[in-house]
Design a protein around this motif. Structure first.
Motif, PDB file in Angstrom:
ATOM      1  N   LEU A   1      75.904  25.686 -60.611  1.00 52.07           N
ATOM      2  CA  LEU A   1      75.639  26.808 -59.699  1.00 52.07           C
ATOM      3  C   LEU A   1      74.248  26.702 -59.077  1.00 52.07           C
ATOM      4  O   LEU A   1      74.053  27.071 -57.922  1.00 52.07           O
ATOM      5  CB  LEU A   1      75.794  28.131 -60.449  1.00 52.07           C
ATOM      6  N   SER A   2      73.297  26.199 -59.840  1.00 46.25           N
ATOM      7  CA  SER A   2      71.948  26.042 -59.286  1.00 46.25           C
ATOM      8  C   SER A   2      71.946  25.021 -58.151  1.00 46.25           C
ATOM      9  O   SER A   2      71.214  25.174 -57.167  1.00 46.25           O
ATOM     10  CB  SER A   2      70.965  25.611 -60.383  1.00 46.25           C
TER      11      SER A   2
ATOM     12  N   ASP B   1      77.525  29.222 -70.043  1.00 54.70           N
ATOM     13  CA  ASP B   1      77.613  27.778 -70.222  1.00 54.70           C
ATOM     14  C   ASP B   1      76.481  27.079 -69.462  1.00 54.70           C
ATOM     15  O   ASP B   1      76.350  27.236 -68.241  1.00 54.70           O
ATOM     16  CB  ASP B   1      78.956  27.259 -69.703  1.00 54.70           C
ATOM     17  N   PRO B   2      75.637  26.281 -70.159  1.00 54.56           N
ATOM     18  CA  PRO B   2      74.475  25.661 -69.509  1.00 54.56           C
ATOM     19  C   PRO B   2      74.853  24.728 -68.362  1.00 54.56           C
ATOM     20  O   PRO B   2      74.196  24.727 -67.316  1.00 54.56           O
ATOM     21  CB  PRO B   2      73.802  24.887 -70.651  1.00 54.56           C
ATOM     22  N   THR B   3      75.902  23.921 -68.564  1.00 54.73           N
ATOM     23  CA  THR B   3      76.283  22.986 -67.517  1.00 54.73           C
ATOM     24  C   THR B   3      76.793  23.711 -66.282  1.00 54.73           C
ATOM     25  O   THR B   3      76.506  23.318 -65.142  1.00 54.73           O
ATOM     26  CB  THR B   3      77.347  21.997 -68.033  1.00 54.73           C
ATOM     27  N   GLU B   4      77.538  24.795 -66.480  1.00 53.53           N
ATOM     28  CA  GLU B   4      78.006  25.577 -65.344  1.00 53.53           C
ATOM     29  C   GLU B   4      76.821  26.190 -64.593  1.00 53.53           C
ATOM     30  O   GLU B   4      76.826  26.270 -63.358  1.00 53.53           O
ATOM     31  CB  GLU B   4      78.960  26.675 -65.806  1.00 53.53           C
TER      32      GLU B   4
ATOM     33  N   LEU C   1      70.719  25.359 -54.207  1.00 54.27           N
ATOM     34  CA  LEU C   1      69.865  24.369 -53.546  1.00 54.27           C
ATOM     35  C   LEU C   1      70.460  23.923 -52.217  1.00 54.27           C
ATOM     36  O   LEU C   1      69.728  23.623 -51.271  1.00 54.27           O
ATOM     37  CB  LEU C   1      69.688  23.149 -54.455  1.00 54.27           C
ATOM     38  N   SER C   2      71.785  23.863 -52.148  1.00 53.96           N
ATOM     39  CA  SER C   2      72.440  23.434 -50.918  1.00 53.96           C
ATOM     40  C   SER C   2      72.095  24.342 -49.746  1.00 53.96           C
ATOM     41  O   SER C   2      71.975  23.882 -48.609  1.00 53.96           O
ATOM     42  CB  SER C   2      73.961  23.405 -51.116  1.00 53.96           C
ATOM     43  N   PHE C   3      71.922  25.622 -50.012  1.00 45.68           N
ATOM     44  CA  PHE C   3      71.558  26.555 -48.951  1.00 45.68           C
ATOM     45  C   PHE C   3      70.171  26.251 -48.387  1.00 45.68           C
ATOM     46  O   PHE C   3      69.890  26.513 -47.211  1.00 45.68           O
ATOM     47  CB  PHE C   3      71.563  27.997 -49.479  1.00 45.68           C
ATOM     48  N   GLY C   4      69.293  25.717 -49.219  1.00 45.37           N
ATOM     49  CA  GLY C   4      67.911  25.516 -48.789  1.00 45.37           C
ATOM     50  C   GLY C   4      67.638  24.217 -48.078  1.00 45.37           C
ATOM     51  O   GLY C   4      66.574  24.064 -47.453  1.00 45.37           O
TER      52      GLY C   4
ATOM     53  N   LEU D   1      63.944  31.435 -53.622  1.00 46.23           N
ATOM     54  CA  LEU D   1      65.199  31.388 -54.375  1.00 46.23           C
ATOM     55  C   LEU D   1      65.577  29.944 -54.715  1.00 46.23           C
ATOM     56  O   LEU D   1      66.062  29.656 -55.814  1.00 46.23           O
ATOM     57  CB  LEU D   1      66.325  32.061 -53.582  1.00 46.23           C
ATOM     58  N   VAL D   2      65.339  29.044 -53.767  1.00 44.01           N
ATOM     59  CA  VAL D   2      65.612  27.629 -54.011  1.00 44.01           C
ATOM     60  C   VAL D   2      64.719  27.095 -55.124  1.00 44.01           C
ATOM     61  O   VAL D   2      65.168  26.378 -56.022  1.00 44.01           O
ATOM     62  CB  VAL D   2      65.411  26.820 -52.710  1.00 44.01           C
ATOM     63  N   ALA D   3      63.437  27.450 -55.077  1.00 49.75           N
ATOM     64  CA  ALA D   3      62.506  26.993 -56.110  1.00 49.75           C
ATOM     65  C   ALA D   3      62.892  27.537 -57.481  1.00 49.75           C
ATOM     66  O   ALA D   3      62.831  26.827 -58.490  1.00 49.75           O
ATOM     67  CB  ALA D   3      61.077  27.413 -55.754  1.00 49.75           C
ATOM     68  N   MET D   4      63.322  28.776 -57.522  1.00 46.89           N
ATOM     69  CA  MET D   4      63.723  29.377 -58.795  1.00 46.89           C
ATOM     70  C   MET D   4      65.011  28.756 -59.314  1.00 46.89           C
ATOM     71  O   MET D   4      65.180  28.568 -60.527  1.00 46.89           O
ATOM     72  CB  MET D   4      63.878  30.886 -58.625  1.00 46.89           C
ATOM     73  N   ALA D   5      65.953  28.433 -58.403  1.00 45.27           N
ATOM     74  CA  ALA D   5      67.188  27.772 -58.822  1.00 45.27           C
ATOM     75  C   ALA D   5      66.899  26.396 -59.401  1.00 45.27           C
ATOM     76  O   ALA D   5      67.503  25.966 -60.392  1.00 45.27           O
ATOM     77  CB  ALA D   5      68.146  27.660 -57.632  1.00 45.27           C
ATOM     78  N   THR D   6      65.960  25.694 -58.776  1.00 42.68           N
ATOM     79  CA  THR D   6      65.536  24.395 -59.287  1.00 42.68           C
ATOM     80  C   THR D   6      64.950  24.540 -60.685  1.00 42.68           C
ATOM     81  O   THR D   6      65.280  23.784 -61.602  1.00 42.68           O
ATOM     82  CB  THR D   6      64.479  23.781 -58.351  1.00 42.68           C
ATOM     83  N   ASP D   7      64.083  25.501 -60.834  1.00 44.51           N
ATOM     84  CA  ASP D   7      63.431  25.738 -62.117  1.00 44.51           C
ATOM     85  C   ASP D   7      64.448  26.107 -63.191  1.00 44.51           C
ATOM     86  O   ASP D   7      64.336  25.691 -64.343  1.00 44.51           O
ATOM     87  CB  ASP D   7      62.395  26.855 -61.956  1.00 44.51           C
ATOM     88  N   LEU D   8      65.444  26.865 -62.800  1.00 46.11           N
ATOM     89  CA  LEU D   8      66.497  27.264 -63.725  1.00 46.11           C
ATOM     90  C   LEU D   8      67.176  26.040 -64.324  1.00 46.11           C
ATOM     91  O   LEU D   8      67.334  25.923 -65.549  1.00 46.11           O
ATOM     92  CB  LEU D   8      67.521  28.132 -62.984  1.00 46.11           C
ATOM     93  N   ALA D   9      67.569  25.102 -63.450  1.00 46.24           N
ATOM     94  CA  ALA D   9      68.258  23.897 -63.912  1.00 46.24           C
ATOM     95  C   ALA D   9      67.380  23.076 -64.848  1.00 46.24           C
ATOM     96  O   ALA D   9      67.855  22.522 -65.848  1.00 46.24           O
ATOM     97  CB  ALA D   9      68.677  23.054 -62.713  1.00 46.24           C
ATOM     98  N   GLU D  10      66.094  23.017 -64.548  1.00 44.97           N
ATOM     99  CA  GLU D  10      65.205  22.153 -65.310  1.00 44.97           C
ATOM    100  C   GLU D  10      64.883  22.724 -66.686  1.00 44.97           C
ATOM    101  O   GLU D  10      64.818  21.996 -67.674  1.00 44.97           O
ATOM    102  CB  GLU D  10      63.946  21.901 -64.476  1.00 44.97           C
TER     103      GLU D  10
END
Length: 424
Positions: free
Chosen positions: A363-364, A356-359, A368-371, A112-121
């Motif tokens: 959230l991503s 909204d992309p920035t939002e 990441l904070s959880f991981g 989930l952390v890796a996917m959240a990172t990928d989402l932001a990028e």
């Protein structure tokens, strides 16, 4: 045969034991940390640092500096683990977490952390294409994904050396894109010095400080660096000259963190000197428009190019980290291009929904904070164990420093989560 006469095998990653000068040998050994360091320059970092500088001027300079110092230690420990053991952090955890259910749950949070990172990028790349060429966000996300698949294809087919060169080339573009504005609008020296004094101004400044650290030290960079070092120097495992490679790795990490820290600081200083008090700079689009208005279209365009390179490079490294997480913990080797395609879907859904992309970036960072504790605490613990690293285990003061960094980062990320969910 004496070391000075040993043949160089650059094709397979062997150490260059020749009479060539030390600087040439050192340059040959650099690379993995520069690739992992791209994670410190992703669109989440840009958004956090730009917002901090525009909202509070030079107040949070110390946070960027402190985060970079902690990042140096963390990334070195990760690289050392890969070099000494020949295994990545996910692989070692996959072996040491005995219960299948516990291992799957650990993999789930890491995934989930890796996917959240990928989402932001991917979102960052899409926003950059929209700013530069007015490409619709959904199409921009797809283009970002396709280009990252090409980059990952290079890694799969041509090996780590060529992959490093591609990522480092993008890193140079990122550095130019995000630092050019500082030369046009130089920061106030007194303000920079005052910003080195640790302090806050209200709850929102604490939230931004936690966001900066959350965007700086990310779990997937820890997982990735151990794997990058393992892949780059496979012949070093168990060899007597490992200590020399670890010395070179300190230089690799130092150079990478110096670049990442300088660029992150430049983003904050640019916002502090040119955008402080300007409305709308809490979004990437708003920051671009503000730069265009205050410093001109050339600086704004260079900034957007840097943002595009940031999205492309960091999403490639993020996908590499995700593949390693799955392989190490579940012992499943999914083709990296197939994985890239699957993990691209959530970002495209969000971009297509009009969210909204920035939002979404903010959230991503929360995810990441959880991981953070799940990656950082095991790293410090494992690298301190003689049974795993032998003579290369951490010295007591290194373990203490790592533990302090872990406690501070986990505490600040807890603060971030509390502030976000309390509506601060």
């Amino acid at each position: 045969m004496p070391k000075s006469a040993t043949t160089i095998d650059t094709q397979h990653g062997a150490a260059p034991h020749t009479t060539a000068n030390s600087s040439a040998r050192l340059i040959w050994l650099l690379g993995p940390a520069l690739v992992a360091g791209v994670a410190y320059l992703d669109p989440g970092n840009v958004a956090s640092n730009m917002t901090a500088g525009a909202a509070y001027g030079y107040l949070l300079v110390w946070v960027v500096v402190a985060g970079n110092v902690m990042a140096w230690l963390i990334q070195y420990l990760s690289a050392k683990l890969g070099i000494v053991t020949g295994k990545s952090l996910p692989e070692i955890l996959g072996l040491r977490i005995r219960r299948p259910l516990a291992r799957r749950l650990y993999w789930l949070q890491a995934e989930l952390v890796a996917m959240a990172t990928d989402l932001a990028e991917v979102i960052g790349g899409a926003v950059a294409l929209n700013l530069l060429f007015n490409v619709p966000l959904l199409l921009g996300g797809a283009i970002t994904g396709v280009i990252s698949m090409i980059v990952l294809g290079v890694q799969s087919r041509r090996g780590p050396h060529v992959f490093e060169r591609v990522i480092i080339s993008l890193l140079l573009i990122i550095a130019v894109g995000f630092t050019a504005g500082v030369f046009v609008s130089p920061p106030d020296a007194g303000g920079v010095i005052s910003g080195l004094v640790p302090r806050f101004e209200g709850t929102n400044s604490v939230l931004l400080a936690a966001s900066i650290l959350g965007a700086t030290i990310m779990p997937h960079a820890i997982y990735a660096h151990s794997a990058l070092a393992r892949d780059r120097f496979p012949q070093f495992v168990g060899r007597s000259d490992t200590r020399r490679l670890l010395w070179a790795t300190k230089w690799d990490v130092s150079i990478a963190m110096l670049i990442a820290g300088t660029v992150n600081l430049a983003i904050l200083l640019l916002a502090a000197s040119a955008l402080q008090g300007v409305e709308g700079t809490d979004t990437l689009e708003g920051a671009y428009q503000a730069l265009d208005t205050t410093l001109g279209p050339v600086i704004a365009t260079v900034f957007a190019v840097g943002l595009l390179a940031s999205g492309l490079a960091s999403t490639s490294v993020g996908a590499y980290a995700g593949a390693e997480i799955m392989h190490g913990l579940l012992r499943i080797r999914m083709p990296i291009l197939l994985r890239r395609l699957i993990t691209l879907i959530p970002a495209l859904v969000i971009l297509g929904s009009g969210f909204d992309p920035t939002e979404a970036l903010v959230l991503s960072q929360v995810v990441l904070s959880f991981g953070i504790p799940f990656a950082l605490i095991p790293l410090v613990w494992i690298t301190a164990k003689r049974g795993i690293l032998g003579e290369y285990r951490n010295r007591w003061f290194t373990t203490v420093a790592g533990a302090i960094a872990a406690v501070l980062l986990v505490a600040l990320n807890v603060v971030l989560l509390v502030l976000v969910f309390s509506g601060a």
